[in-house]
Design an enzyme around this catalytic site. Structure first.
Site, PDB file in Angstrom:
ATOM      1  N   ASN A   1       2.228  -2.160  -0.368  1.00  0.00           N
ATOM      2  CA  ASN A   1       3.138  -1.681  -1.413  1.00  0.00           C
ATOM      3  C   ASN A   1       3.801  -2.914  -2.020  1.00  0.00           C
ATOM      4  OD1 ASN A   1       5.149  -0.591  -2.972  1.00  0.00           O
ATOM      5  ND2 ASN A   1       6.371   0.207  -1.261  1.00  0.00           N
TER       6      ASN A   1
ATOM      7  N   LYS B   1       5.685  -3.111  -4.501  1.00  0.00           N
ATOM      8  CA  LYS B   1       6.993  -2.810  -5.115  1.00  0.00           C
ATOM      9  C   LYS B   1       7.074  -3.440  -6.516  1.00  0.00           C
ATOM     10  CE  LYS B   1       8.924  -2.536  -0.531  1.00  0.00           C
ATOM     11  NZ  LYS B   1      10.122  -2.418   0.288  1.00  0.00           N
TER      12      LYS B   1
ATOM     13  N   HIS C   1       8.788   7.473  -1.234  1.00  0.00           N
ATOM     14  CA  HIS C   1       9.221   6.213  -0.606  1.00  0.00           C
ATOM     15  C   HIS C   1      10.751   6.228  -0.501  1.00  0.00           C
ATOM     16  CE1 HIS C   1      10.049   1.989   0.069  1.00  0.00           C
ATOM     17  NE2 HIS C   1       8.792   1.881   0.480  1.00  0.00           N
TER      18      HIS C   1
ATOM     19  N   GLU D   1      12.933   4.086  -0.987  1.00  0.00           N
ATOM     20  CA  GLU D   1      13.676   3.475  -2.105  1.00  0.00           C
ATOM     21  C   GLU D   1      13.785   4.457  -3.267  1.00  0.00           C
ATOM     22  OE1 GLU D   1      11.357  -0.132  -2.382  1.00  0.00           O
ATOM     23  OE2 GLU D   1      12.143  -0.740  -0.416  1.00  0.00           O
TER      24      GLU D   1
ATOM     25  N   GLU E   1       8.234   5.725   7.834  1.00  0.00           N
ATOM     26  CA  GLU E   1       8.901   4.467   7.509  1.00  0.00           C
ATOM     27  C   GLU E   1      10.396   4.590   7.798  1.00  0.00           C
ATOM     28  OE1 GLU E   1       6.574   1.984   4.504  1.00  0.00           O
ATOM     29  OE2 GLU E   1       7.785   3.377   3.358  1.00  0.00           O
TER      30      GLU E   1
ATOM     31  N   GLY F   1      12.024  -3.831   4.989  1.00  0.00           N
ATOM     32  CA  GLY F   1      12.521  -5.053   4.358  1.00  0.00           C
ATOM     33  C   GLY F   1      13.590  -5.769   5.164  1.00  0.00           C
TER      34      GLY F   1
ATOM     35  N   SER G   1       8.610  -3.557   8.026  1.00  0.00           N
ATOM     36  CA  SER G   1       8.504  -4.935   8.506  1.00  0.00           C
ATOM     37  C   SER G   1       7.255  -5.198   9.342  1.00  0.00           C
ATOM     38  CB  SER G   1       9.774  -5.338   9.284  1.00  0.00           C
ATOM     39  OG  SER G   1      10.909  -5.246   8.427  1.00  0.00           O
TER      40      SER G   1
HETATM   41  C1  PEP Z   1       7.740  -0.554   2.341  1.00  0.00           C
HETATM   42  O1  PEP Z   1       8.357  -0.833   1.346  1.00  0.00           O
HETATM   43  O2  PEP Z   1       7.034   0.468   2.346  1.00  0.00           O
HETATM   44  C2  PEP Z   1       7.840  -1.421   3.502  1.00  0.00           C
HETATM   45  C3  PEP Z   1       7.417  -0.982   4.641  1.00  0.00           C
HETATM   46  O3  PEP Z   1       8.393  -2.680   3.311  1.00  0.00           O
HETATM   47  P1  PEP Z   1       8.429  -3.896   4.367  1.00  0.00           P
HETATM   48  O4  PEP Z   1       7.065  -4.004   4.963  1.00  0.00           O
HETATM   49  O5  PEP Z   1       8.820  -5.082   3.564  1.00  0.00           O
HETATM   50  O6  PEP Z   1       9.449  -3.527   5.403  1.00  0.00           O
END
Ligand code: PEP
Length: 249
Positions: A9, A11, A95, A97, A167, A173, A212
Site C-alpha cells: 500500500n 498510500k 483502511h 486511515e 491491521e 506506521g 509495520s
Molecule cells: C498500511 O498502511 O496498511 C500499513 C500496514 O502500513 P505500515 O506497514 O507502514 O505499518
C-alpha cells in the site's frame, strides 16, 4: 493450501519516476520461483503508468479506495469501472486511515466492498482495533462488528471473492509490529467467525496481517497458521525491503 499474498500500500507517496523505479526493481528482483501473489496499490494518479509497466508480469495492481457510487456528479471520486479500466484487479476498502481521517463507517465500507465486487474487483477488506480498544479488551468485538457489517450487506458467499487484512491501528506506521501470537489470535478469531457461517469459505479466505511488516519480521508472521501474507505500507516503498517480504512468503 492458501497462497500467501504480499501487498504493498503505497498510500499518498510517489511520483512517475518513483513508480517506474520501484516497479522495475520489484519486477527484476522477484524470484522466478516466488510462491506468493504480489499486489501493489499505488495512488490513483499512477495506476495507468503502473498498469503499463506491469504488462506481462504476474504482479497485480490494486487501488487504495473506491467510490460508493457507480458514476455521475461526485467530484473527486473514482468509480469501480474506472479502476477496472485503469487495470486494477483489487481495491483496498476500509483502511484505518480512511475510517479515522475520512469518516468511513463500517456501513460505508460495506457499500464500497459491494461496489468493488459488482465490477469484478477483489476487495481487500481492512479491519483493526485502536490501542485504546485493545487495552479495553475489545479487539474481537471491534473486528467482529467491522466484519459483520459487511457480511450483513453482501452475504457470506461474497467473501469467496475477497481478501481480509487485519491491521491493528496501533501497529500501522509506528514500527510497533504485533507479535506473531497476537496476530495469529485475531486471525484465528476472524476465521472462526467466517467458519460459523461457511466453512469452505473460511478455509480458503486469505487473511493478511498489516502493521509495520518489514523484511526482518515478515517470515515469522507469515509462518503463523492463519496469517496468509501481509499488507505493507512503509516497507513497500523500498524495493529491497518489499522483495525480502516477498521472499519470506
Ligand atoms: C498500511 O498502511 O496498511 C500499513 C500496514 O502500513 P505500515 O506497514 O507502514 O505499518
Amino acid at each position: 493450501m492458501r497462497k500467501i499474498i504480499a501487498a504493498g500500500n503505497w498510500k499518498m507517496n510517489g511520483s512517475r519516476t518513483m513508480t517506474a523505479t520501484l516497479i522495475n526493481t520489484i519486477k527484476g528482483g522477484l524470484a522466478k520461483d516466488c510462491n506468493c501473489e504480489v499486489l501493489i496499490c499505488p495512488s490513483f494518479g499512477y495506476l495507468s503508468l503502473a498498469c503499463g509497466l506491469l504488462a506481462g508480469s504476474p504482479i497485480k495492481l490494486g487501488a487504495q479506495n473506491i467510490s460508493t457510487e457507480a458514476s455521475g456528479a461526485h467530484t473527486g471520486e473514482i468509480s469501480g469501472d474506472m479502476l477496472v479500466d485503469l487495470g486494477c484487479t483489487h481495491v483496498l476498502v476500509g483502511h484505518s486511515e480512511r475510517r479515522a481521517l475520512y469518516g468511513e463507517t463500517s456501513e460505508i465500507v460495506a457499500v464500497k466492498f459491494e461496489e468493488a465486487q459488482l465490477v469484478g474487483l477483489t476487495p481487500v477488506l481492512c479491519l483493526g482495533e485502536t490501542l485504546e480498544q485493545r487495552e479495553a479488551g475489545e479487539t474481537e468485538k471491534v473486528v467482529e462488528q467491522q466484519l459483520q457489517t459487511v457480511i450483513g450487506r453482501v452475504g457470506i458467499d461474497a467473501f469467496e471473492r475477497s481478501v481480509l487484512a487485519y491491521e491493528p491501528v496501533w501497529a500501522i506506521g509506528t514500527g510497533q509490529t504485533a507479535t506473531p501470537d497476537q496476530a495469529q489470535k485475531v486471525h484465528a478469531f476472524l476465521r472462526r467467525t467466517i467458519a460459523a457461517q461457511n466453512g469452505s469459505i473460511a478455509d480458503s479466505l486469505r487473511i493478511l496481517y498489516g502493521g509495520s511488516v518489514n523484511g526482518s519480521n515478515a517470515a515469522e508472521l507469515f509462518a503463523m497458521l492463519d496469517v496468509d501474507g501481509g499488507l505493507v505500507g512503509g516497507a513497500s516503498l523500498k524495493g529491497d525491503q518489499f522483495l525480502d517480504i516477498c521472499a519470506a512468503a
